[in-house]
Design a protein around this motif. Structure first.
Motif, PDB file in Angstrom:
ATOM      1  N   PHE A   1       3.264  -9.825  -5.865  1.00 37.64           N
ATOM      2  CA  PHE A   1       2.831 -10.830  -6.832  1.00 37.64           C
ATOM      3  C   PHE A   1       4.006 -11.090  -7.760  1.00 37.64           C
ATOM      4  O   PHE A   1       4.531 -10.131  -8.355  1.00 37.64           O
ATOM      5  N   ASP A   2       4.415 -12.320  -7.875  1.00 38.52           N
ATOM      6  CA  ASP A   2       5.541 -12.693  -8.745  1.00 38.52           C
ATOM      7  C   ASP A   2       6.756 -11.805  -8.475  1.00 38.52           C
ATOM      8  O   ASP A   2       7.394 -11.296  -9.397  1.00 38.52           O
TER       9      ASP A   2
ATOM     10  N   LYS B   1       6.943  -8.846  -7.470  1.00 41.11           N
ATOM     11  CA  LYS B   1       6.774  -7.407  -7.664  1.00 41.11           C
ATOM     12  C   LYS B   1       5.848  -6.866  -6.563  1.00 41.11           C
ATOM     13  O   LYS B   1       4.769  -7.421  -6.335  1.00 41.11           O
TER      14      LYS B   1
ATOM     15  N   ALA C   1       3.082  -5.131  -4.910  1.00 41.89           N
ATOM     16  CA  ALA C   1       1.825  -4.423  -5.194  1.00 41.89           C
ATOM     17  C   ALA C   1       1.508  -3.474  -4.043  1.00 41.89           C
ATOM     18  O   ALA C   1       0.953  -2.390  -4.245  1.00 41.89           O
TER      19      ALA C   1
ATOM     20  N   PRO D   1      -3.260   5.984  -9.863  1.00 42.17           N
ATOM     21  CA  PRO D   1      -3.355   5.449 -11.218  1.00 42.17           C
ATOM     22  C   PRO D   1      -3.508   3.933 -11.204  1.00 42.17           C
ATOM     23  O   PRO D   1      -3.284   3.284 -10.176  1.00 42.17           O
ATOM     24  N   SER D   2      -3.841   3.397 -12.333  1.00 38.82           N
ATOM     25  CA  SER D   2      -4.016   1.962 -12.477  1.00 38.82           C
ATOM     26  C   SER D   2      -2.749   1.217 -12.040  1.00 38.82           C
ATOM     27  O   SER D   2      -1.638   1.622 -12.391  1.00 38.82           O
ATOM     28  N   GLY D   3      -2.934   0.180 -11.233  1.00 37.37           N
ATOM     29  CA  GLY D   3      -1.806  -0.661 -10.854  1.00 37.37           C
ATOM     30  C   GLY D   3      -1.066  -0.203  -9.606  1.00 37.37           C
ATOM     31  O   GLY D   3      -0.070  -0.812  -9.221  1.00 37.37           O
ATOM     32  N   CYS D   4      -1.559   0.853  -8.935  1.00 35.00           N
ATOM     33  CA  CYS D   4      -0.804   1.372  -7.779  1.00 35.00           C
ATOM     34  C   CYS D   4      -1.114   0.598  -6.493  1.00 35.00           C
ATOM     35  O   CYS D   4      -0.509   0.854  -5.458  1.00 35.00           O
ATOM     36  N   GLY D   5      -2.074  -0.328  -6.531  1.00 34.23           N
ATOM     37  CA  GLY D   5      -2.310  -1.186  -5.374  1.00 34.23           C
ATOM     38  C   GLY D   5      -3.610  -0.918  -4.624  1.00 34.23           C
ATOM     39  O   GLY D   5      -3.860  -1.528  -3.584  1.00 34.23           O
ATOM     40  N   LYS D   6      -4.465  -0.070  -5.165  1.00 35.65           N
ATOM     41  CA  LYS D   6      -5.710   0.293  -4.469  1.00 35.65           C
ATOM     42  C   LYS D   6      -6.579  -0.936  -4.214  1.00 35.65           C
ATOM     43  O   LYS D   6      -7.033  -1.173  -3.096  1.00 35.65           O
ATOM     44  N   THR D   7      -6.811  -1.699  -5.284  1.00 32.04           N
ATOM     45  CA  THR D   7      -7.698  -2.862  -5.152  1.00 32.04           C
ATOM     46  C   THR D   7      -7.090  -3.904  -4.226  1.00 32.04           C
ATOM     47  O   THR D   7      -7.798  -4.510  -3.413  1.00 32.04           O
ATOM     48  N   THR D   8      -5.784  -4.090  -4.326  1.00 28.81           N
ATOM     49  CA  THR D   8      -5.130  -5.071  -3.458  1.00 28.81           C
ATOM     50  C   THR D   8      -5.329  -4.694  -1.993  1.00 28.81           C
ATOM     51  O   THR D   8      -5.639  -5.546  -1.151  1.00 28.81           O
TER      52      THR D   8
ATOM     53  N   GLU E   1     -14.281   1.314  -7.157  1.00 28.94           N
ATOM     54  CA  GLU E   1     -14.769   1.980  -8.375  1.00 28.94           C
ATOM     55  C   GLU E   1     -16.262   1.713  -8.561  1.00 28.94           C
ATOM     56  O   GLU E   1     -16.686   1.253  -9.628  1.00 28.94           O
TER      57      GLU E   1
HETATM   58  P1  ATP Z   1      -6.707  -0.555 -11.111  1.00 26.33           P
HETATM   59  O1  ATP Z   1      -7.077   0.883 -10.862  1.00 26.33           O
HETATM   60  O2  ATP Z   1      -6.268  -0.813 -12.520  1.00 26.33           O
HETATM   61  O3  ATP Z   1      -7.708  -1.527 -10.606  1.00 26.33           O
HETATM   62  P2  ATP Z   1      -5.121  -0.841  -8.706  1.00 26.33           P
HETATM   63  O4  ATP Z   1      -4.493   0.408  -8.236  1.00 26.33           O
HETATM   64  O5  ATP Z   1      -6.364  -1.272  -8.043  1.00 26.33           O
HETATM   65  O6  ATP Z   1      -5.329  -0.802 -10.278  1.00 26.33           O
HETATM   66  P3  ATP Z   1      -4.128  -3.468  -8.089  1.00 26.33           P
HETATM   67  O7  ATP Z   1      -5.253  -4.157  -8.811  1.00 26.33           O
HETATM   68  O8  ATP Z   1      -4.139  -3.501  -6.617  1.00 26.33           O
HETATM   69  O9  ATP Z   1      -3.994  -1.959  -8.580  1.00 26.33           O
HETATM   70  O10 ATP Z   1      -2.770  -4.109  -8.626  1.00 26.33           O
HETATM   71  C1  ATP Z   1      -1.492  -3.714  -8.130  1.00 26.33           C
HETATM   72  C2  ATP Z   1      -0.424  -4.530  -8.833  1.00 26.33           C
HETATM   73  O11 ATP Z   1      -0.508  -5.887  -8.427  1.00 26.33           O
HETATM   74  C3  ATP Z   1      -0.552  -4.526 -10.345  1.00 26.33           C
HETATM   75  O12 ATP Z   1       0.742  -4.528 -10.894  1.00 26.33           O
HETATM   76  C4  ATP Z   1      -1.261  -5.829 -10.634  1.00 26.33           C
HETATM   77  O13 ATP Z   1      -0.919  -6.304 -11.906  1.00 26.33           O
HETATM   78  C5  ATP Z   1      -0.726  -6.743  -9.538  1.00 26.33           C
HETATM   79  N1  ATP Z   1      -1.696  -7.771  -9.138  1.00 26.33           N
HETATM   80  C6  ATP Z   1      -2.847  -7.574  -8.458  1.00 26.33           C
HETATM   81  N2  ATP Z   1      -3.482  -8.739  -8.233  1.00 26.33           N
HETATM   82  C7  ATP Z   1      -2.706  -9.702  -8.775  1.00 26.33           C
HETATM   83  C8  ATP Z   1      -2.811 -11.125  -8.878  1.00 26.33           C
HETATM   84  N3  ATP Z   1      -3.844 -11.784  -8.346  1.00 26.33           N
HETATM   85  N4  ATP Z   1      -1.825 -11.788  -9.521  1.00 26.33           N
HETATM   86  C9  ATP Z   1      -0.759 -11.138 -10.052  1.00 26.33           C
HETATM   87  N5  ATP Z   1      -0.602  -9.795  -9.988  1.00 26.33           N
HETATM   88  C10 ATP Z   1      -1.561  -9.089  -9.377  1.00 26.33           C
END
Ligand code: ATP
Length: 364
Positions: free
Chosen positions: A31-32, A34, A36, A55-62, A179
């Motif tokens: 994304f941008d 960076k 994910a 941890p938050s932001g490590c890419g799990k949701t993606t 979650e």
């Molecule tokens: P959390 O536990 O906080 O939900 P996560 O591990 O699920 O975090 P992701 O939501 O997958 O993490 O995000 C991974 C990275 O990608 C983060 O830096 C997030 O800001 C970025 N990101 C995810 N979706 C988008 C999007 N649609 N646009 C821009 N950046 C995104």
């Protein structure tokens, strides 16, 4: 992919689906600019439950969104039973993947009854069958008596169970949960989590559950995949991850610990507690001896390192102690059963109370 047969198991039991294998092959997504996800590969066995922990932001949701078809990867593949649902030339839309989804923000529709909410996922069924299956599923989660009510009369935990019923009613062979229990208070969370796990096992659904809580991952996952900055850094059972973390990062995520800096010399490290093997680390490596809050204990007479209790916090059944010991310039934190914990000012000997001492390379 899903087995959309309207039949349902005996009352109180979720009938089994045909389990599916799920494969992530070198998935990447930025994304941008960076990353994910930065090359994620994982093979999940049919009927296995894998927790994505990190941890938050490590890419799990993606990763979950890509697997479900809500997001597209920049490269890499997703396969269900060895068949591509995502690849360079393939994109199967979410509704054709036959997966169950339960996301944190997957709210119920307030204007639909609870039964209608559950029937929402059963659009391919004949109306009569959809009603029967939805009722049977509500029965399975213990909420059949609320079928004609609207969601607002239910508690948070009950609403969560309706969301679960909605996700499992079509009996998907693969379920993704992001979650799913984070909105619930801790005691309720434990119960709903156990119930959910029991249902997933009955259904033999292949499940991927996102969490940032190690304990939740250990309770639910047949295996845990630990993620860091868009990569999977370790995969294994709870015991493997907890007892044999392959990095300080993984050790930290599993449990609270005291980190005692040390240097590898002759294949060992020397600490205030004595020498420990530094398996896999080269001489000269800056390392950390990881003493978990639950991996230290105290005695009045020794053996151990003499120390003095400077703080004691009552945490219900346990007490969290801070103890200063000879040879360390920061206090150690130790968690003990409340009735076995010394008091502030007491002098005690602190010793390492685990068969699995952790010596890991320092993490930058
Ligand atoms: P959390 O536990 O906080 O939900 P996560 O591990 O699920 O975090 P992701 O939501 O997958 O993490 O995000 C991974 C990275 O990608 C983060 O830096 C997030 O800001 C970025 N990101 C995810 N979706 C988008 C999007 N649609 N646009 C821009 N950046 C995104």
């Amino acid at each position: 992919m899903s087995i959309a047969s309207p039949g349902w198991g005996r009352r109180g039991t979720a009938a089994a689906t045909i389990a599916a294998r799920l494969t992530f092959d070198n998935l990447a997504r930025s994304f941008d600019g960076k990353g994910a996800l930065r090359g994620v590969s994982l093979d999940i066995e049919p009927a296995e439950t894998v927790c994505l922990l990190g941890p938050s932001g490590c890419g799990k949701t993606t990763l979950l969104r890509i697997a479900a078809g809500i997001e597209r990867p920049d490269s890499g593949r997703v396969l269900f039973n060895h068949q591509e649902v995502v690849g360079p030339d393939v994109f199967t839309p979410p509704e054709k993947r036959g997966v169950g989804l339960m996301f944190q923000d997957f709210a119920l529709f307030p204007h639909l009854t609870i039964l209608q909410n559950v029937m929402f996922g059963l659009k391919n069924f004949e109306a009569k069958d959809a009603t029967r299956v939805a009722l049977a599923t509500l029965d399975r989660v213990g909420l059949a008596q609320y079928a004609e009510d609207f969601p607002h009369i239910l508690s948070g935990g009950q609403q969560q169970r309706v969301a679960l019923a909605r996700a499992i009613a079509p009996r998907p062979s693969i379920i993704f949960m992001d979650e799913p229990f984070s909105g619930l208070d801790p005691r309720l969370r434990d119960r709903i989590r156990e119930e959910t796990l029991a249902i997933l096992r009955e259904m033999r659904a292949t499940s991927v559950i996102v969490t940032h809580q190690a304990e939740e991952a250990m309770r639910m996952g047949d295996r845990i995949a630990v993620m860091r900055e868009g990569k999977i850094v370790q995969v294994g059972t709870s015991e493997e991850i907890y007892n044999h973390p392959n990095s300080l990062f993984v050790a930290r995520i599993c449990a609270e610990m005291n980190e005692i800096p040390c240097l590898v010399k002759n294949g060992e490290v020397e600490t205030v507690f004595g020498r420990f093997p530094a398996t896999g680390l080269e001489d000269g490596t800056e390392a950390v001896f990881g003493a978990r809050f639950l991996g230290l204990s105290v005695s009045k007479e020794g053996p151990g390192v003499l120390g003095r209790v400077i703080d004691r916090k009552f945490l219900g059944g346990s007490a969290l102690l801070e103890i200063v010991v000879n040879g360390l310039d920061f206090p150690l934190q130790i968690r003990l059963r409340e009735n076995a914990a010394p008091n502030v000012g007491d002098e005690v000997y602190v010793f390492v109370d685990t068969d699995m001492p952790l010596v890991l390379a320092k993490d930058d």
